[in-house]
Design a protein around this motif. Structure first.
Motif, PDB file in Angstrom:
ATOM      1  N   LEU A  69       0.825  -1.212   0.000  1.00 58.44           N
ATOM      2  CA  LEU A  69       0.000   0.000   0.000  1.00 58.44           C
ATOM      3  C   LEU A  69       0.855   1.257   0.000  1.00 58.44           C
ATOM      4  O   LEU A  69       0.444   2.290  -0.537  1.00 58.44           O
ATOM      5  CB  LEU A  69      -0.957  -0.024   1.200  1.00 58.44           C
ATOM      6  N   VAL A  70       2.060   1.173   0.551  1.00 56.78           N
ATOM      7  CA  VAL A  70       2.999   2.301   0.472  1.00 56.78           C
ATOM      8  C   VAL A  70       3.427   2.489  -0.985  1.00 56.78           C
ATOM      9  O   VAL A  70       3.431   3.610  -1.503  1.00 56.78           O
ATOM     10  CB  VAL A  70       4.232   2.068   1.380  1.00 56.78           C
ATOM     11  N   ARG A  71       3.759   1.400  -1.661  1.00 59.04           N
ATOM     12  CA  ARG A  71       4.214   1.478  -3.059  1.00 59.04           C
ATOM     13  C   ARG A  71       3.180   2.111  -3.983  1.00 59.04           C
ATOM     14  O   ARG A  71       3.538   2.785  -4.949  1.00 59.04           O
ATOM     15  CB  ARG A  71       4.598   0.088  -3.587  1.00 59.04           C
ATOM     16  N   VAL A  72       1.891   1.910  -3.692  1.00 64.78           N
ATOM     17  CA  VAL A  72       0.847   2.458  -4.570  1.00 64.78           C
ATOM     18  C   VAL A  72       0.276   3.764  -4.054  1.00 64.78           C
ATOM     19  O   VAL A  72      -0.694   4.287  -4.594  1.00 64.78           O
ATOM     20  CB  VAL A  72      -0.277   1.426  -4.830  1.00 64.78           C
ATOM     21  N   GLY A  73       0.867   4.319  -2.986  1.00 62.34           N
ATOM     22  CA  GLY A  73       0.511   5.652  -2.530  1.00 62.34           C
ATOM     23  C   GLY A  73      -0.674   5.762  -1.589  1.00 62.34           C
ATOM     24  O   GLY A  73      -1.119   6.870  -1.299  1.00 62.34           O
ATOM     25  N   VAL A  74      -1.168   4.646  -1.083  1.00 63.72           N
ATOM     26  CA  VAL A  74      -2.287   4.702  -0.129  1.00 63.72           C
ATOM     27  C   VAL A  74      -1.769   5.019   1.270  1.00 63.72           C
ATOM     28  O   VAL A  74      -2.421   5.721   2.037  1.00 63.72           O
ATOM     29  CB  VAL A  74      -3.093   3.387  -0.130  1.00 63.72           C
ATOM     30  N   LEU A  75      -0.600   4.504   1.594  1.00 56.33           N
ATOM     31  CA  LEU A  75       0.005   4.740   2.904  1.00 56.33           C
ATOM     32  C   LEU A  75       1.382   5.367   2.736  1.00 56.33           C
ATOM     33  O   LEU A  75       1.961   5.347   1.648  1.00 56.33           O
ATOM     34  CB  LEU A  75       0.167   3.416   3.670  1.00 56.33           C
ATOM     35  N   GLU A  76       1.890   5.893   3.834  1.00 60.09           N
ATOM     36  CA  GLU A  76       3.254   6.399   3.895  1.00 60.09           C
ATOM     37  C   GLU A  76       3.982   5.620   4.981  1.00 60.09           C
ATOM     38  O   GLU A  76       3.383   5.207   5.967  1.00 60.09           O
ATOM     39  CB  GLU A  76       3.247   7.891   4.209  1.00 60.09           C
ATOM     40  N   LYS A  77       5.272   5.450   4.774  1.00 58.13           N
ATOM     41  CA  LYS A  77       6.104   4.699   5.711  1.00 58.13           C
ATOM     42  C   LYS A  77       7.249   5.608   6.117  1.00 58.13           C
ATOM     43  O   LYS A  77       7.868   6.246   5.265  1.00 58.13           O
ATOM     44  CB  LYS A  77       6.622   3.450   4.998  1.00 58.13           C
ATOM     45  N   LYS A  78       7.512   5.673   7.413  1.00 64.06           N
ATOM     46  CA  LYS A  78       8.630   6.488   7.877  1.00 64.06           C
ATOM     47  C   LYS A  78       9.242   5.843   9.109  1.00 64.06           C
ATOM     48  O   LYS A  78       8.661   4.953   9.722  1.00 64.06           O
ATOM     49  CB  LYS A  78       8.191   7.924   8.144  1.00 64.06           C
ATOM     50  N   THR A  79      10.424   6.317   9.446  1.00 61.78           N
ATOM     51  CA  THR A  79      11.113   5.827  10.625  1.00 61.78           C
ATOM     52  C   THR A  79      11.090   6.918  11.685  1.00 61.78           C
ATOM     53  O   THR A  79      11.486   8.052  11.423  1.00 61.78           O
ATOM     54  CB  THR A  79      12.557   5.435  10.296  1.00 61.78           C
ATOM     55  N   VAL A  80      10.601   6.552  12.862  1.00 65.65           N
ATOM     56  CA  VAL A  80      10.533   7.465  13.997  1.00 65.65           C
ATOM     57  C   VAL A  80      11.247   6.776  15.156  1.00 65.65           C
ATOM     58  O   VAL A  80      10.857   5.689  15.570  1.00 65.65           O
ATOM     59  CB  VAL A  80       9.069   7.782  14.381  1.00 65.65           C
ATOM     60  N   SER A  81      12.312   7.394  15.641  1.00 64.70           N
ATOM     61  CA  SER A  81      13.112   6.818  16.741  1.00 64.70           C
ATOM     62  C   SER A  81      13.516   5.377  16.431  1.00 64.70           C
ATOM     63  O   SER A  81      13.349   4.479  17.248  1.00 64.70           O
ATOM     64  CB  SER A  81      12.340   6.874  18.055  1.00 64.70           C
ATOM     65  N   THR A  89      -1.983   8.183   3.798  1.00 61.75           N
ATOM     66  CA  THR A  89      -1.498   9.257   2.934  1.00 61.75           C
ATOM     67  C   THR A  89      -2.283  10.548   3.183  1.00 61.75           C
ATOM     68  O   THR A  89      -3.459  10.513   3.555  1.00 61.75           O
ATOM     69  CB  THR A  89      -1.621   8.881   1.444  1.00 61.75           C
ATOM     70  N   ALA A  90      -1.637  11.664   2.946  1.00 59.91           N
ATOM     71  CA  ALA A  90      -2.310  12.962   3.041  1.00 59.91           C
ATOM     72  C   ALA A  90      -2.919  13.355   1.693  1.00 59.91           C
ATOM     73  O   ALA A  90      -3.654  14.341   1.610  1.00 59.91           O
ATOM     74  CB  ALA A  90      -1.323  14.034   3.493  1.00 59.91           C
ATOM     75  N   ASP A  91      -2.661  12.566   0.648  1.00 60.93           N
ATOM     76  CA  ASP A  91      -3.145  12.854  -0.700  1.00 60.93           C
ATOM     77  C   ASP A  91      -4.677  12.785  -0.739  1.00 60.93           C
ATOM     78  O   ASP A  91      -5.271  11.722  -0.563  1.00 60.93           O
ATOM     79  CB  ASP A  91      -2.541  11.848  -1.679  1.00 60.93           C
ATOM     80  N   LYS A  92      -5.306  13.937  -0.968  1.00 62.20           N
ATOM     81  CA  LYS A  92      -6.766  14.030  -0.937  1.00 62.20           C
ATOM     82  C   LYS A  92      -7.421  13.155  -2.005  1.00 62.20           C
ATOM     83  O   LYS A  92      -8.461  12.539  -1.753  1.00 62.20           O
ATOM     84  CB  LYS A  92      -7.209  15.485  -1.105  1.00 62.20           C
ATOM     85  N   THR A  93      -6.833  13.064  -3.169  1.00 61.21           N
ATOM     86  CA  THR A  93      -7.403  12.239  -4.240  1.00 61.21           C
ATOM     87  C   THR A  93      -7.461  10.777  -3.823  1.00 61.21           C
ATOM     88  O   THR A  93      -8.472  10.104  -4.023  1.00 61.21           O
ATOM     89  CB  THR A  93      -6.581  12.404  -5.535  1.00 61.21           C
TER      90      THR A  93
END
Length: 128
Positions: A69-81, A89-93
């Motif tokens: 889902l990250v690869r297709v832009g539905v989710l975002e993945k990040k590293t925190v600590s 995703t913040a993408d409104k579309t």
């Protein structure tokens, strides 16, 4: 009884837009659960193991599907600590499309067509 506003969804006979969405974004039942989870909990930022626990799925498989889902832009993945977390995703579309999908799924006819599309997609051999 309140009827959801799904006018046009089921009658669209699984339009190309929905087929594309199901083939390229929500092509498994775990991804279906995950997009519904993030739609219902849009401010969630959490680890794969916690998300897997909440949605009642295997952590390893959930991580793989989250990454999809990250690869297709539905989710975002990040590293925190030094911990990998997933967020909607913040993408409104994209959010609007997911919202329309979740709403359309309240219609039994649409849901049956969507289920059949996911099953058909799952039967297609994929190359890694």
């Amino acid at each position: 009884m309140v009827q959801p506003n799904t006018t046009g969804y089921a009658n669209a006979a699984m339009s190309d837009v929905w087929k594309d969405f199901l083939v390229n974004k929500v092509n498994s039942f775990i991804k279906w659960d995950l997009v519904r989870f993030f739609h219902e909990n849009p401010h969630t930022t959490d680890t794969a193991d916690n998300i897997a626990f909440v949605v009642g799925r295997d952590e390893k498989v959930t991580r793989r599907e989250l990454d999809g889902l990250v690869r297709v832009g539905v989710l975002e993945k990040k590293t925190v600590s030094n911990v990998t977390v997933y967020t909607y995703t913040a993408d409104k579309t994209v959010r609007d499309r997911v919202c329309d999908f979740v709403t359309a799924c309240h219609d039994r006819d649409f849901r049956v067509k969507a289920i059949n599309q996911v099953i058909a997609t799952m039967d297609v051999p994929r190359h890694s």
